[in-house]
Design a protein around this motif. Sequence first.
Motif, short mmCIF file in Angstrom:
data_model
loop_
_atom_site.label_atom_id
_atom_site.label_comp_id
_atom_site.label_asym_id
_atom_site.label_seq_id
_atom_site.Cartn_x
_atom_site.Cartn_y
_atom_site.Cartn_z
N SER A 69 -27.33 42.19 -37.63
CA SER A 69 -26.32 42.72 -36.69
C SER A 69 -26.33 41.75 -35.51
N ARG A 70 -25.15 41.79 -34.78
CA ARG A 70 -25.12 40.94 -33.39
C ARG A 70 -25.78 41.92 -32.28
N ASN A 71 -26.78 41.27 -31.76
CA ASN A 71 -27.19 41.83 -30.57
C ASN A 71 -27.58 41.03 -29.48
N ARG A 72 -27.52 41.33 -28.29
CA ARG A 72 -27.53 40.52 -27.11
C ARG A 72 -27.89 41.30 -25.73
N ARG A 73 -28.41 40.47 -24.93
CA ARG A 73 -28.66 41.03 -23.53
C ARG A 73 -29.99 42.04 -23.59
N PRO A 74 -30.96 41.75 -23.96
CA PRO A 74 -31.15 40.22 -24.20
C PRO A 74 -31.07 40.18 -26.32
N PRO A 75 -30.87 39.06 -26.58
CA PRO A 75 -31.13 38.86 -28.14
C PRO A 75 -32.37 39.31 -28.58
N ARG A 76 -32.62 39.74 -29.73
CA ARG A 76 -33.96 40.35 -29.90
C ARG A 76 -34.59 39.65 -31.29
N ASP A 77 -33.78 38.50 -31.76
CA ASP A 77 -34.17 37.66 -32.91
C ASP A 77 -33.66 36.27 -32.97
N PRO A 78 -34.23 35.43 -33.57
CA PRO A 78 -33.84 34.10 -33.21
C PRO A 78 -32.44 33.66 -33.77
N VAL A 79 -31.85 34.49 -34.49
CA VAL A 79 -30.42 33.92 -34.95
C VAL A 79 -29.76 34.55 -33.92
N ASN A 80 -29.90 35.73 -33.27
CA ASN A 80 -28.91 36.31 -32.08
C ASN A 80 -29.15 35.34 -30.91
N ALA A 81 -30.68 34.77 -30.82
CA ALA A 81 -30.96 34.00 -29.53
C ALA A 81 -30.13 32.87 -29.70
N ASP A 150 -40.10 27.48 -32.92
CA ASP A 150 -39.04 27.12 -31.86
C ASP A 150 -38.72 28.35 -31.42
N PHE A 151 -38.90 29.45 -31.17
CA PHE A 151 -38.68 30.72 -30.50
C PHE A 151 -39.86 31.44 -29.90
N VAL A 152 -39.54 32.13 -29.14
CA VAL A 152 -40.75 33.05 -28.29
C VAL A 152 -40.08 34.41 -28.15
N SER A 153 -40.93 35.35 -28.63
CA SER A 153 -40.31 36.66 -28.36
C SER A 153 -41.40 37.48 -27.33
N TRP A 154 -40.68 38.22 -26.42
CA TRP A 154 -41.57 38.96 -25.19
C TRP A 154 -40.62 40.41 -25.01
N ARG A 155 -41.40 41.27 -25.34
CA ARG A 155 -40.90 42.66 -24.89
C ARG A 155 -39.39 42.92 -25.78
N GLN A 156 -39.29 42.62 -26.84
CA GLN A 156 -38.15 42.77 -27.79
C GLN A 156 -37.05 41.81 -27.41
N ALA A 157 -37.32 40.61 -26.58
CA ALA A 157 -36.50 39.85 -26.08
C ALA A 157 -36.79 38.41 -27.02
N CYS A 158 -35.95 37.70 -27.46
CA CYS A 158 -36.09 36.29 -28.19
C CYS A 158 -35.44 35.28 -27.45
N GLN A 159 -36.12 34.11 -27.24
CA GLN A 159 -35.25 32.93 -26.83
C GLN A 159 -36.06 31.79 -27.31
N LEU A 160 -35.34 30.54 -27.33
CA LEU A 160 -35.72 29.13 -27.65
C LEU A 160 -36.88 28.86 -26.73
N THR A 161 -37.87 28.06 -27.32
CA THR A 161 -38.84 27.26 -26.43
C THR A 161 -38.09 26.05 -25.96
N GLU A 162 -38.92 25.09 -25.22
CA GLU A 162 -38.36 24.07 -24.66
C GLU A 162 -38.03 22.99 -25.75
N GLU A 163 -38.81 23.06 -26.61
CA GLU A 163 -38.49 22.09 -27.76
C GLU A 163 -37.50 22.56 -28.87
N GLY A 164 -37.25 23.87 -28.66
CA GLY A 164 -35.99 24.50 -29.60
C GLY A 164 -34.86 24.09 -28.81
N ARG A 165 -34.75 24.27 -27.51
CA ARG A 165 -33.64 23.76 -26.73
C ARG A 165 -33.24 22.52 -26.94
#
Length: 219
Positions: A69-81, A150-165
């Motif tokens: 499913s779509r989730n945001r603010r924050p995104p919780r998985d790599p696809v949504n990130a 290429d992703f890092v997760s912290w407290r149910q939030a997922c985002q790209l690493t610098e290399e991923g960006r």
Amino acid sequence: RAEEGDDESARGSDEPAARDLAELLRRLERATELESLLGLEGQGAALYFGEFGRFLKAQPPGGGFDFTSRNRRPPRDPVNALLSFAYAMLAKDCFSAVCTVGFDPYRGFYHQGRHGRPSLALDLCEEFRSVIADSVVLSLINNRVVAAADFVSWRQACQLTEEGRKKFFSAYEFRKATVVSHPVYGYKMSYARMLEVQARMLAAYVRGDVPRYTGFTVR
């Protein structure tokens, strides 16, 4: 626009979600109030993201790119990130496009005014979400350009690493450089240029120089 009765052949699919989206398009043509339009858009988004996972190629075990499913603010998985990052980048480019032609990016038509929200830029985004932002996300995942590392997760939030960006920016700029034909004028241009051309067409419509505004579509 499909004529009444040939909608099924125009849509070209017997998939339930595709048929439901086709029905929403028929209802969209009869919508006269913004609230009705927003409701139809919400239903369409739910149908679209309900099927989005099917666009992803099968991943190896532990690949990390499952989508439910779509989730945001924050995104919780790599696809949504990736989706959130892609939409933010597209909004930035649309903001630049509407400013270039002299619009106030915070005064929109479809997206209503909210403090700090660039409503008109978000209006323009709607034409290009799937063909630019979603296309980049699917390309990165399906071609295995990005990986779980290429992703890092912290407290149910997922985002790209610098290399991923870095990988994302490369794919995003490549997509914006893709050349396509304008649906009204017929000549070819990059997606990057198309954003500004659409903003200029909207400005021409607001000034009364053209009889209608035609959103960007692809066949």
